[in-house]
Design an enzyme around this catalytic site. Structure first.
Site, PDB file in Angstrom:
ATOM      1  N   CYS A 100      43.509 107.894  39.131  1.00  0.00           N
ATOM      2  CA  CYS A 100      42.177 108.508  39.162  1.00  0.00           C
ATOM      3  C   CYS A 100      42.244 109.963  39.629  1.00  0.00           C
ATOM      4  O   CYS A 100      41.322 110.731  39.419  1.00  0.00           O
ATOM      5  CB  CYS A 100      41.216 107.698  40.005  1.00  0.00           C
ATOM      6  SG  CYS A 100      41.857 107.328  41.614  1.00  0.00           S
ATOM      7  N   HIS A 133      58.573 117.577  42.654  1.00  0.00           N
ATOM      8  CA  HIS A 133      57.162 117.195  42.538  1.00  0.00           C
ATOM      9  C   HIS A 133      57.030 115.682  42.359  1.00  0.00           C
ATOM     10  O   HIS A 133      56.219 115.043  43.028  1.00  0.00           O
ATOM     11  CB  HIS A 133      56.524 117.925  41.359  1.00  0.00           C
ATOM     12  CG  HIS A 133      55.088 117.571  41.153  1.00  0.00           C
ATOM     13  ND1 HIS A 133      54.073 118.124  41.911  1.00  0.00           N
ATOM     14  CD2 HIS A 133      54.493 116.680  40.314  1.00  0.00           C
ATOM     15  CE1 HIS A 133      52.918 117.601  41.523  1.00  0.00           C
ATOM     16  NE2 HIS A 133      53.141 116.734  40.560  1.00  0.00           N
TER      17      HIS A 133
END
Lengths: 461, 275
Positions: free
Chosen positions: A57, A106
């Site tokens: 989300c 990352h």
């Protein structure tokens, strides 16, 4: 190609809650609006060798392995524009692009929850695992680099969880409630929760306590119908506020959130119940403002009262602790990025090592094939001894150049590969050049008929 | 041999204590495993020291202060392992308990180590039974007192809403309370048995079951405190702070009974004299 095969780039392209507003993020969640993007990506970006897609989300990310950075990046943007229906200028400013080690770093940070909205939240690791399962299992879009990278990611996340306390401090009121309850009761198994009032936050806290093992839910509310509705949802029991003392008799954990102007639960109400409760501990969470629970109750033995400010303070302290742990996690991640870099470099060296071994083996076999027919009366054992001896010679000769490649690569970069490929003529360029030179000297035609014949015979049929 | 094993055991207990403190600080399971492993090795050596004493004396070496204290330390370690195996999980118990084990070992070390046999009048089958059972009961009460201190610390953290490092490192209140109760349930029958066998031994040696000497009187007080605590726990449902304070009261009475009386008060329990 003296420098060996061109190495692929790891490319990570995505957006998250910090870089993009929710209306852009939801357009990017393509799997929810139809076909999974990995199903179509290969057709649009044929040069991409490996691909993985993560959508939560708060973020959408593509992780790609490609030998052609620019073409892939531009192709991916076109693909995204087409699939999301957004023009490139509408989403390009929100995208981040990481390459190679930046991408690896990352990914590690994401899986460890360091890039999450709630620092260190554990759910993201499950989502990364699921995304990998989809890519590797359903779409078969991963290969040696992503397989290795994702597996490494899971172990880095595990290492960060076990070696730092990043996940061990509850940072929401509901989880803080579970943490406190566990410190009082040990296990929540068999414990009874009493909701006084039926606010949303109280329900959420009750939900967390139930999923942590609590056995039963009682709901006491001014409006009985709302109490019944809530109790039914969780298989619990509804009470009216007049029956509060009965509820307090059997409850272990009380979550109070009424809109009452004064105290609903007072020492005078609870004190007479203590003996009948056999002094079982009572944990009261008062999340109402103004407060429902008289703070004087905290003075009673085996009764623990936490109001909303106490709980928020716990959450804030925990968040500060998580931030401290996050620094340690970043250090661990740096260490792991370096390890992965080493592996990537070895990966670049590997085709050269393979070529070197193949060439040596080919020479060994050829020479042996030429020599053996000349040596008559050789026993089987003697033939075997010759095989073993030649193999040993080759291996020993190759030992130093392979070591040089593996170790030298870290110091000299691709130069080491180039040197070895040139010295051993792994790309056949020297041989070809010499042959051309010989032909030139002999005045032979550039493309002799016998050579054409040989090339024809080598062509696959 | 006895002395050699004893000193080695002391050394290992010292290392284990350091290990338990490292565990308390880092909360790394490996530190706990390591500390427990070293403690277990120390306990085996300690067992060797006691067996060596048994071999020399042909009786349990608990007739003097050195022996009694050394055996008590051994019993505390044994009880710790028993409770770690069978009782509620209280992982940081070792951190609080191991300094006490060390103190007991130092007390035993400082006391004269010579093993001497009992006077002929006291030599009886009841002596080892009475001494060993009583000392074992003390081991459980000592752990109960440690659990009580841990409980009070953790309760204070919760009541004050001070949820720092100590809060995180101390186990849940419920586990500490259950540990306290478990120690009581193991210790009380042993204490009762210890007093009964002591009375039988006294009857055999001196012809009377009870002579109200200071040690006997304090033992009776000790028994009454733990009996009251057990009763309140089982019947009224006492738990938590009140039970913890009661366990500490029992511990204070035990200190008087075991240390003050044995060392400084004249009485029939002269075995405990420092020299």
């Amino acid at each position: 190609m003296v420098d060996g095969p061109e190495r692929e780039k790891i490319l990570l392209v995505g957006l998250n809650h910090r870089t993009a507003p929710v209306e852009v993020r939801e357009r990017f969640a393509l799997e929810k609006r139809g076909e999974h993007p990995l199903a179509r990506l290969k057709a649009h970006l044929p040069e991409v060798e490996e691909a993985y897609y993560l959508s939560t989300c708060n973020r959408v990310e593509y992780l790609l392995v490609t030998p052609e950075r620019e073409r892939t990046l531009s192709g991916l943007k076109d693909f995204l524009a087409r699939e999301t229906g957004l023009a490139r200028p509408h989403f390009e400013p929100h995208l981040y692009v990481f390459e190679d080690l930046e991408a690896v770093r990352h990914l590690f940070r994401v899986a460890c929850g360091l890039d999450s909205l709630v620092l260190g939240e554990p759910q993201i690791l499950g989502q990364v695992k699921e995304a990998y399962r989809e890519a590797a299992g359903r779409f078969r879009s991963t290969g040696p680099i992503l397989n290795r990278l994702l597996h490494r990611t899971f172990s880095v996340a595990k290492r960060v969880r076990t070696e730092t306390g990043i996940g061990s401090y509850a940072v929401s009121v509901s989880y803080a409630a579970v943490e406190l309850a566990k410190k009082i009761f040990g296990s929540l198994r068999g414990k009874v929760i009493l909701l006084v009032g039926a606010g949303e936050m109280a329900e959420l806290a009750a939900q967390h306590l139930l999923s942590a093992g609590a056995a039963r839910l009682l709901v006491a509310n001014r409006t009985l119908s709302r109490a019944i509705e809530l109790a039914e949802r969780y298989g619990g029991e509804a009470l009216s506020l007049a029956e509060l003392s009965e509820g307090l008799l059997s409850a272990d954990i009380v979550i109070s959130s009424t809109g009452a102007p004064g105290f609903v639960i007072t020492p005078d109400l609870v004190r007479p119940l203590l003996r009948a409760r056999k002094h079982r501990p009572l944990f009261l969470m008062d999340i109402a403002v103004p407060r429902d629970v008289d703070p004087g109750l905290n003075e009673l033995e085996n009764v623990y009262v936490f109001d909303i400010d106490d709980l928020k303070q716990v959450v804030e302290e925990n968040l500060a602790r998580r931030k401290k742990e996050a620094l340690r996690a970043e250090r661990l991640i740096e260490e792991e990025v370096l390890k992965f870099e080493r592996w990537l470099k070895e990966l670049a060296v590997y085709p050269t090592i393979k070529a070197l071994r193949e060439k040596a083996e080919e020479i060994r076999r050829r020479e042996l094939a030429r020599t053996l027919p000349r040596l008559q009366n050789l026993s089987e054992e003697e033939r075997e001894a010759l095989e073993v001896m030649t193999e040993a010679i080759v291996q020993k000769l190759l030992h130093a150049p392979i070591l040089y490649l593996k170790a030298g690569y870290h110091r000299l970069g691709r130069e080491a590969i180039g040197t070895v490929r040139r010295v051993f003529d792994l790309d056949g360029e020297l041989e070809e050049a010499f042959r051309r030179e010989d032909r030139r000297l002999e005045g032979a035609p550039e493309w002799s008929p016998w050579e054409k014949e040989r090339k024809d015979s080598e062509r696959p049929r | 041999m006895e002395v050699f094993f004893f000193r080695l055991a002391f050394l290992l207990y010292l290392v284990a204590t350091v290990g338990f403190f490292i565990y308390f600080y880092t909360l790394k399971p490996e530190a706990l495993r390591g500390a427990r492993g070293v403690l277990a090795c120390g306990w085996l050596l300690h067992t060797g020291a006691l067996l060596a004493g048994l071999k020399i004396l042909k009786a349990p070496p608990v007739a003097n202060f050195h022996g009694a204290t050394s055996f008590l330390a051994w019993a505390v370690v044994g009880a710790y392992f028993l409770l770690s195996w069978r009782g509620p999980k209280v992982y940081t118990l070792g951190t609080f308990l191991s300094p006490l084990i060390l103190l007991l070992m130092i007390a035993a070390w400082k006391a004269p180590e010579a093993l001497w046999p009992l006077p002929p009048i006291l030599q009886s089958f009841w002596f080892p039974v009475h001494a060993l059972i009583s000392l074992a009961s003390y081991a459980f009460f000592l752990i109960a007192a440690v659990a009580a201190v841990m409980y009070l610390l953790q309760e204070r953290e919760l009541k004050r809403k001070h949820l720092g490092g100590l809060f995180r490192r101390l186990p849940p209140l419920e586990s500490l309370d259950r540990l306290n109760e478990k120690c009581l349930k193991y210790g009380f029958p042993l204490l009762t048995l210890g007093i009964v066998t002591g009375a039988l031994w006294a009857e055999k040696a001196w012809g009377r079951f009870w002579s109200w000497d200071p040690k006997e009187t304090w033992s009776l007080i000790l028994w009454l405190i733990y009996a009251a605590l057990l009763h309140e726990r089982l019947i009224v449902g006492w738990r938590g702070r009140r039970a913890a304070y009661m366990a500490l009261l029992g511990f204070l009475v035990w200190i008087v009974s075991f240390w003050v009386i044995n060392l400084w008060m004249p009485g029939l329990h002269s075995y405990g004299r420092w020299s």
